[in-house]
Design an enzyme around this catalytic site. Structure first.
Site, PDB file in Angstrom:
ATOM      1  NE  ARG A   1      35.969 -40.575 -39.108  1.00  0.00           N
ATOM      2  CZ  ARG A   1      35.555 -40.639 -40.367  1.00  0.00           C
ATOM      3  NH1 ARG A   1      36.423 -40.686 -41.355  1.00  0.00           N
ATOM      4  NH2 ARG A   1      34.272 -40.699 -40.619  1.00  0.00           N
TER       5      ARG A   1
ATOM      6  CD  GLU B   1      35.831 -68.924 -13.336  1.00  0.00           C
ATOM      7  OE1 GLU B   1      36.330 -70.027 -13.614  1.00  0.00           O
ATOM      8  OE2 GLU B   1      34.614 -68.665 -13.458  1.00  0.00           O
TER       9      GLU B   1
ATOM     10  CD  GLN C   1      32.646 -30.068 -23.293  1.00  0.00           C
ATOM     11  OE1 GLN C   1      31.457 -29.856 -23.559  1.00  0.00           O
ATOM     12  NE2 GLN C   1      33.359 -29.302 -22.486  1.00  0.00           N
TER      13      GLN C   1
END
Length: 381
Positions: free
Chosen positions: A270, A244, A281
């Site tokens: 955007r 798991e 940056q």
């Protein structure tokens, strides 16, 4: 150590991605609204082979090793927007089915595994209790010998798949005086008298993965329901956790990959201050950090799978991988929200959902604190 994918692994990954994208996303909004997956979607997971990825072919599985299983899970989760469904499928396979593959007798394997692999049967792992969470072996549920069988009594909590499960892998004390050495594992059918499932709990994340408590009130099972010998429960559970904590957490790699693709698209499109966000940056650096965390976590997880396939039991490597993936998933979820601004906290956008899906990853399969303790101990601290 070579992680370059073989031709078969590349084909497996491509097929997993395409299958998940085209077959499992259409009804996702309805599943979100209903807060559960359906038998149809579960059957599709079985049709692809996800529910039996690491199960030997003689029982109907794909017969994959741990690394190939992780690659399949990763791409399946990348393509399927329903992380709760993928989580439930992996919990079924890795915490319930694989213990049967490795510890059940041959008659039980032949009788039970095909239905679990094909998706006709849903499995659940029942070990957690109200006072046995991080202290996983502090169980109060007992399995007392009575004639040719056992009587189970106690309550399990936070059982993934419990509301829809057909079979439960139950851990109980057969010899309370022996502590964790006195724990045994049992396969219990849902219709067994004395077994009852509580009302589904409301999840904040992984909302389509159903969770509930399971009560055993003088629940009688045959001796043949026990996996392995009395007292083997700890060994069985630890083996399932190795599966798991590696293969299941590959799902979060796939989710982070998809999340990163969506973030890159958003910051390119955007515009603020007359230029794309991507040309800021601080934005570009945040995206770069998302990529760095993803690739670092991926390498740790692949290495852990590779070690498992070599037959070694390295708790250190498993804990490093699990911790890296879960914490990367949470931080990347926060970064994605930040980069989407106000839209990131609007529920309909789906951006915040990936963070809510990621938060449980630092809790289940042992908390981040538990894994840091394990790592520290392996370092001699």
């Amino acid at each position: 150590m070579d992680f370059d994918r073989t031709g078969d692994q590349r084909l497996l990954a491509e097929n997993a991605l395409e299958f998940a994208r085209t077959r499992l996303n259409g009804s996702f909004p309805q599943r979100l609204a209903e807060r559960r997956f359906g038998r149809e979607e579960w059957g599709l997971c079985g049709e692809f082979g996800l529910l039996g990825a690491s199960v030997p072919q003689e029982y109907g599985g794909l017969g994959l090793d741990a690394l190939s299983t992780a690659l399949a899970v990763e791409q399946f989760a990348r393509g399927c927007r329903d992380t709760g469904l993928v989580f439930s499928a992996c919990a079924h396979l890795l915490a319930c089915v694989m213990p049967l593959v490795e510890h059940a007798d041959e008659d039980t394997r032949r009788r039970v595994l095909p239905g679990l692999v094909e998706g006709r049967t849903i499995g659940a792992n029942a070990i957690t209790e109200a006072e046995a969470g991080s202290d996983v072996y502090a169980l109060s549920t007992t399995a007392i010998r009575d004639g040719q069988g056992y009587v189970l009594s106690g309550v399990k909590t936070f059982v993934t798949n419990a509301p829809v499960a057909d079979l439960f892998l139950v851990y109980a004390k057969t010899d309370p005086a022996d502590g964790y050495l006195g724990i045994s594992a049992f396969l219990v059918d849902r219709e067994t008298p004395g077994l009852s499932v509580g009302e589904p709990l409301i999840n904040g994340g992984l909302v389509t993965s159903p969770v509930a408590s399971v009560q055993f009130n003088d629940c009688r099972v045959a001796e043949s329901a026990r996996l392995g010998a009395e007292g083997d429960g700890r060994l069985i559970f630890n083996a399932s956790m190795r599966w798991e904590r590696t293969c299941l957490f590959a799902a979060y790699l796939g989710v982070m990959d998809r999340q990163l693709e969506e973030v890159i698209h958003h910051v390119r499109e955007r515009r603020q201050f007359r230029k794309p966000l991507a040309r800021q940056q601080s934005v570009a650096h945040r995206v770069a950090d998302m990529k760095m965390r993803l690739e670092g976590a991926r390498l740790l997880l692949y290495r852990s799978c590779w070690i498992l396939d070599k037959g070694f039991h390295s708790d250190l490597d498993v804990s490093l991988a699990k911790l890296a993936v879960s914490e990367a998933a949470i931080q990347s979820g926060l970064d994605a929200i930040h980069l989407h601004g106000a839209m990131g906290v609007i529920e309909d956008s789906g951006v915040d959902r990936l963070l809510r899906d990621a938060i449980p990853s630092a809790i289940f399969s042992a908390t981040s604190e538990i894994h840091r303790d394990l790592i520290a101990r392996r370092l001699g601290l």
